[in-house]
Enzyme design. Structure first.
Site, PDB file in Angstrom:
ATOM      1  CD  GLU A 172     -10.607  -2.450  -4.559  1.00 36.80           C
ATOM      2  OE1 GLU A 172     -11.159  -1.381  -4.376  1.00 36.80           O
ATOM      3  OE2 GLU A 172     -10.628  -3.399  -3.609  1.00 36.80           O
ATOM      4  CD  GLU A 362      -6.555  -4.012  -1.113  1.00 31.26           C
ATOM      5  OE1 GLU A 362      -7.616  -3.530  -0.656  1.00 31.26           O
ATOM      6  OE2 GLU A 362      -5.902  -3.415  -2.029  1.00 31.26           O
TER       7      GLU A 362
HETATM    8  C1  NOJ Z   1      -8.995  -1.207  -1.390  1.00 26.12           C
HETATM    9  C2  NOJ Z   1      -8.047  -0.458  -2.113  1.00 26.12           C
HETATM   10  O1  NOJ Z   1      -7.397  -1.382  -2.770  1.00 26.12           O
HETATM   11  C3  NOJ Z   1      -7.173   0.133  -0.830  1.00 26.12           C
HETATM   12  O2  NOJ Z   1      -6.237   0.999  -1.685  1.00 26.12           O
HETATM   13  C4  NOJ Z   1      -7.990   0.636   0.230  1.00 26.12           C
HETATM   14  O3  NOJ Z   1      -7.058   1.305   1.297  1.00 26.12           O
HETATM   15  C5  NOJ Z   1      -8.550  -0.487   0.898  1.00 26.12           C
HETATM   16  N1  NOJ Z   1      -9.495  -1.092  -0.225  1.00 26.12           N
HETATM   17  C6  NOJ Z   1      -9.531  -0.075   1.991  1.00 26.12           C
HETATM   18  O4  NOJ Z   1     -10.385   0.818   1.704  1.00 26.12           O
END
Ligand code: NOJ
Length: 450
Positions: A172, A362
């Site tokens: 991200e 994710e």
């Molecule tokens: C994206 C991130 O990569 C991760 O580290 C985070 O905990 C989750 N979203 C949830 O916010």
């Protein structure tokens, strides 16, 4: 997407990859053990009041010491992929200099354990924990970050390349550059365009360069990078809300993928910010180096973003209209639950063109879990997964080459500036005793994958 019909993992086909994800800073703890150097998150949590409850990363989920048991849990829940990140400062305590052998050894142990259990490791190279020493030199705002990052990637490829074939270069980039270098909400807490513009460009360069290094050093590597993606919806059909949604879409969805695909940064005459980015970029003259032929794109989705025009907000002149205001269902993070929007996001990325393969790297949700008599009955999280898996299957059936789905996250962990309060895990972690309790959603996954 209400009351979807029952599906099973088999509906996704034999070769579909089912995984669960963690990240070093959020889970490992052991922040100054066995030679690890400090990271921007260690410093940020130690010195700022920007983390809820004053939460620290010192112990986190103690994955550093408990990785064997945690990997057994991954196996027990039925997953075949384990995605985790490597802490740069554990390998190179000052970011560039000497290799810390104990740090290197730790990930060998994790990888070997995965292989022993039949879990395929997917390694993320950068999940936000920059060595503090490098931040002292400007971090992502310093052009030399590319040299530093290249060295780190080379060390990882040399050490683990014969065992690890699946690599995710950045996690991200939009989130860590915006929150960390524009809004000051995440480490290192910097603000403003003079930090944001160079951070964007250097992250985009590092993303492609990291891919090139892995390609060169790891035979048969399967290389991706992971983007936060959201459907952006204008609050109304008024011209200014539609224009605001377009600007938000450029920033949140297009800023990093278009250069990666070889298209350069997005172009849109109505968004002045892009001129500034182009101006910086021209000075730096490296547009072609932003391109890399990724084998897959990691799509990370949580919720849709509804926006309206707001002239008080600098640069973007838009603001989000939260789910609570709109009176739609939302999670403990205040994020709208909307699986239809997930489906649309997957389709949009695919129809964008140039992407060979998508992996959902994710997806997950935080809810207010309650541990009662040793049980966590997190029905809302199960429902979230069901709905979102339907969305993936629908896109897959319509021809999107989606090859995997990784749930965020194995266990409740350090949720960045939100501290330990939001619970995203399939497994509950008692912060004091480190006792793990599988939630009903974990059992649901076991049955789903079984
Ligand atoms: C994206 C991130 O990569 C991760 O580290 C985070 O905990 C989750 N979203 C949830 O916010």
């Amino acid at each position: 997407m209400s009351s979807p019909q029952i599906i099973t993992a088999k509906d996704f086909g034999k070769n579909f990859n089912w995984g669960v994800v963690i990240a070093a800073a959020q889970n490992e703890g052991a922040v100054n053990i066995d030679g690890k150097g400090p990271t921007i998150w260690d410093s940020f949590s130690a010195s700022s009041n920007k983390i809820k409850g004053g939460a620290k990363l010192t112990i986190a989920c103690d994955f550093y010491h408990r990785y064997k048991d945690d990997l057994l849990l991954v196996k027990a829940l039925g997953f075949s992929v384990f995605r985790f990140s490597i802490s740069w400062a554990r390998l190179l305590p000052d970011g560039i200099g000497k290799i810390n052998k104990e740090g290197l050894f730790f990930y060998h142990k994790v990888i070997d354990e995965c292989i022993k259990l039949g879990l395929t490791p997917y390694v993320t190279l950068y999940h936000w924990d920059l060595p503090q020493e490098l931040e002292n030199k400007g971090g992502w705002t310093n052009y030399f970050i590319n040299k530093w990052f290249s060295r780190f990637v080379t060390v990882c490829a040399d050490a683990y390349g014969d065992k690890v074939k699946h690599w995710i270069i950045l996690n991200e980039p939009f989130a860590f550059t915006t929150l960390g270098y524009m809004l000051g909400k995440h480490a290192p807490g910097k603000r403003g365009l003079s930090n944001f513009l160079p951070a964007i460009h250097h992250a985009a360069l590092a993303q492609a360069e990291g891919g090139r290094i892995i390609r060169r050093l790891v035979p048969q590597a399967h290389i991706g990078t992971a983007f936060s993606c959201s459907q952006i919806i204008p609050f109304s059909d008024k011209k200014e809300d539609v224009a605001a949604a377009n600007r938000m879409d450029i920033l949140m969805n297009r800023l990093f993928i278009e250069p990666a695909l070889g298209k350069g940064y997005p172009v849109d005459d109505s968004f002045k910010f892009l001129d500034k980015l182009q101006m910086h970029n021209k000075t730096w003259k490296y547009t072609e180096r932003l391109h890399f032929d990724f084998d897959f794109i990691g799509l990370q989705y949580y919720f849709p973003v509804v926006v309206r025009h707001n002239s008080y907000i600098p640069i973007i002149q838009a603001s989000e209209v939260k789910a609570a205001t709109r009176k739609v269902p939302f999670t403990a993070m205040g994020w709208e639950v909307n699986a239809e929007s997930f489906y649309r996001t997957i389709k949009k990325l695919w129809l964008h063109g140039g992407v060979k393969e998508i992996i959902i790297t994710e997806n997950g949700s935080a809810f207010k879990d309650e541990l009662k008599n040793g049980v966590i009955d997190d029905a809302e999280r199960i429902d979230y997964f069901k709905q979102h898996l339907h969305a993936v299957l629908r896109a897959k059936k319509e021809g999107v080459n989606v090859k995997g789905y990784f749930a965020w996250t194995l266990m409740d962990n350090f949720e960045w500036s939100e501290g330990y309060h939001p619970k995203f895990g399939l497994v509950h972690v008692d912060q004091k005793t480190q006792l793990r309790t599988i939630k009903n959603s974990g059992y649901w996954w076991r049955d789903f994958l079984g």
